[in-house]
Write an enzyme that holds these catalytic residues in place. Sequence first.
Site, mmCIF file in Angstrom:
data_model
loop_
_atom_site.group_PDB
_atom_site.id
_atom_site.type_symbol
_atom_site.label_atom_id
_atom_site.label_comp_id
_atom_site.label_asym_id
_atom_site.label_seq_id
_atom_site.Cartn_x
_atom_site.Cartn_y
_atom_site.Cartn_z
ATOM 1 N N CYS A 319 0.836 -1.203 0.000
ATOM 2 C CA CYS A 319 0.000 0.000 0.000
ATOM 3 C C CYS A 319 0.870 1.252 0.000
ATOM 4 O O CYS A 319 1.778 1.374 0.819
ATOM 5 C CB CYS A 319 -0.918 -0.006 1.222
ATOM 6 S SG CYS A 319 -2.037 1.402 1.283
ATOM 7 N N ARG A 418 -13.375 0.457 -5.825
ATOM 8 C CA ARG A 418 -12.711 1.031 -4.662
ATOM 9 C C ARG A 418 -11.957 2.313 -4.998
ATOM 10 O O ARG A 418 -11.886 3.228 -4.193
ATOM 11 C CB ARG A 418 -11.737 -0.014 -4.081
ATOM 12 C CG ARG A 418 -10.995 0.477 -2.852
ATOM 13 C CD ARG A 418 -10.276 -0.683 -2.174
ATOM 14 N NE ARG A 418 -9.407 -0.201 -1.098
ATOM 15 C CZ ARG A 418 -8.731 -0.987 -0.300
ATOM 16 N NH1 ARG A 418 -8.814 -2.286 -0.432
ATOM 17 N NH2 ARG A 418 -7.963 -0.499 0.648
ATOM 18 N N GLU A 432 -2.682 3.373 -5.699
ATOM 19 C CA GLU A 432 -2.410 3.379 -4.267
ATOM 20 C C GLU A 432 -1.826 2.042 -3.818
ATOM 21 O O GLU A 432 -1.752 1.756 -2.621
ATOM 22 C CB GLU A 432 -3.684 3.672 -3.475
ATOM 23 C CG GLU A 432 -4.163 5.108 -3.585
ATOM 24 C CD GLU A 432 -5.318 5.414 -2.656
ATOM 25 O OE1 GLU A 432 -5.244 5.048 -1.466
ATOM 26 O OE2 GLU A 432 -6.310 6.001 -3.131
ATOM 27 N N GLY A 488 18.745 -7.805 18.200
ATOM 28 C CA GLY A 488 19.085 -8.852 17.242
ATOM 29 C C GLY A 488 20.449 -9.432 17.530
ATOM 30 O O GLY A 488 21.119 -9.060 18.498
#
Length: 502
Positions: A319, A418, A432, A488
């Site tokens: 997105c 949409r 988008e 990490g």
Amino acid sequence: MAQIFEQESRTFSEYLLIPNLTTEDNTPDKIDLSAPVCKYRKGEEESKLKINIPMVSAVMQAVSDDGLAIALARCGGMSFVFQSQSVESQCEMIRKVKKYKAGIVASDSNLSPDDTLAKVLELHEKTGHGTAAVTEDGTAEGKLLGLVTTRDYRVSRMSPDEKVSTFMTPIEKLVTAPEGTSLKEANDIIWDNKINQLPIVDSQGRLVGLVFRKDYEFHKANPHELLDSEKKLIVGAGINTRDYETRVPALIEAGADALCLDSSDGFSVWQKQALEWIKSRYPDVIVGAGNVVDAEGFKYLADCGADFIKIGIGGGSICITREQKGIGCGQASAVLAVAEARDKYFKETGVYIPLCSDGGIVHDYHMALALAMGADFMMLGRYFARFDESPTRKLLVGGSYVKEYWGEGSNRARNWQRYDDGGKGGKMAFEEGVDSYVPYAGSLKDGVETSLAKVKATMCSCGSSSIEEFQNKARLVVVSSTSIVEGGAHDVIQKESDRTAR
């Protein structure tokens, strides 16, 4: 002048959970991951729809078709079949899921006796299924003539033009069961006759469905299958604010258990109109709405009648709404803000509205954070697109297997319902979403089990045995950039493999 919010827009990676006391009650086998999907009066009643794991699949072409919906429901979650297709096509997908009947499956690999070995191999490549039904007309409802399994042919010793009728196992040599046979009875027949599949036929000899030994074993290994009162798998469907007057009645008739308005920005009068129209005609139908990122958006959709509300704008991996339009909010901040508004709404009204966190999940521990921050369940796109059961192609790219994944806001999706410019042409003025690949990750069942094992482990460390308890007990801390590095592996030389380490 413009209003500026004091809090920063933060992502899940900027938070860690502080452990609570872990007791003997906080072990993975005792954790309840069920979640409500429909609003209800907490303390007085139960939600009329609950999922057994806090996962639903995104309303996307590259994710939620009938195949993934079946696989996810069998693991305890729910799919929302994508709406950027014709009403008829979407309804057919819903019907396929509902026909599955938790074990009695409509055959989707079918041949006629005049088809060839080449067609058998093509069908096997397309569906991945080793068993195909042979019917008079080659359809799933035709008169059953036999079965073809991988044991019926050897590619190296047969011509691709050889007809199915010459090597299939004919019905005279098959064990079958009549229509109306229960799933338990069918499984008993399979075990008593030491067979791998059992065709169910009607009084005219037409194929009704198939029961497979492997499905019985799968069911025993997956007791959390999400089933309705008729032992059919539960499935949802995406809808839009354009053609809901046509689409919604058809989806309800097809058997959809829940609906979800699909939009990157749900804080709109269009969603209000759609919700009011649906609720005035189908008051018992579950309809989710969204997406929103703040208290105002939540309150608006809650007052419009939404049964659950989705959170998130621009946080999905494909997105680019934030980049294109400059709207949205970091997913962690959005979930925290909307959850606070939800809890306030519950205190004022006595109605608890479930929240769905949609987007921003990169690592498995982000799932735990989303739940701890107030989401009842998560909607996932990229996560599910990686698995065998998603509808996209598996490709070999750069020496690694990947699967295709594209956004509903991309040109490839052609999702006029949409995104468009508002005119009659329905064209998209800009995108988008992007078209991409995601690393292939094997079977959905294995992936979901691993991810949820991590979520359960986190909940145990936080002294919680249910999502509600997790939310009430969660203690969060904002992390610095250096503490992320510290979290990490660091200051060591990592082994690439045991072989290179020798």
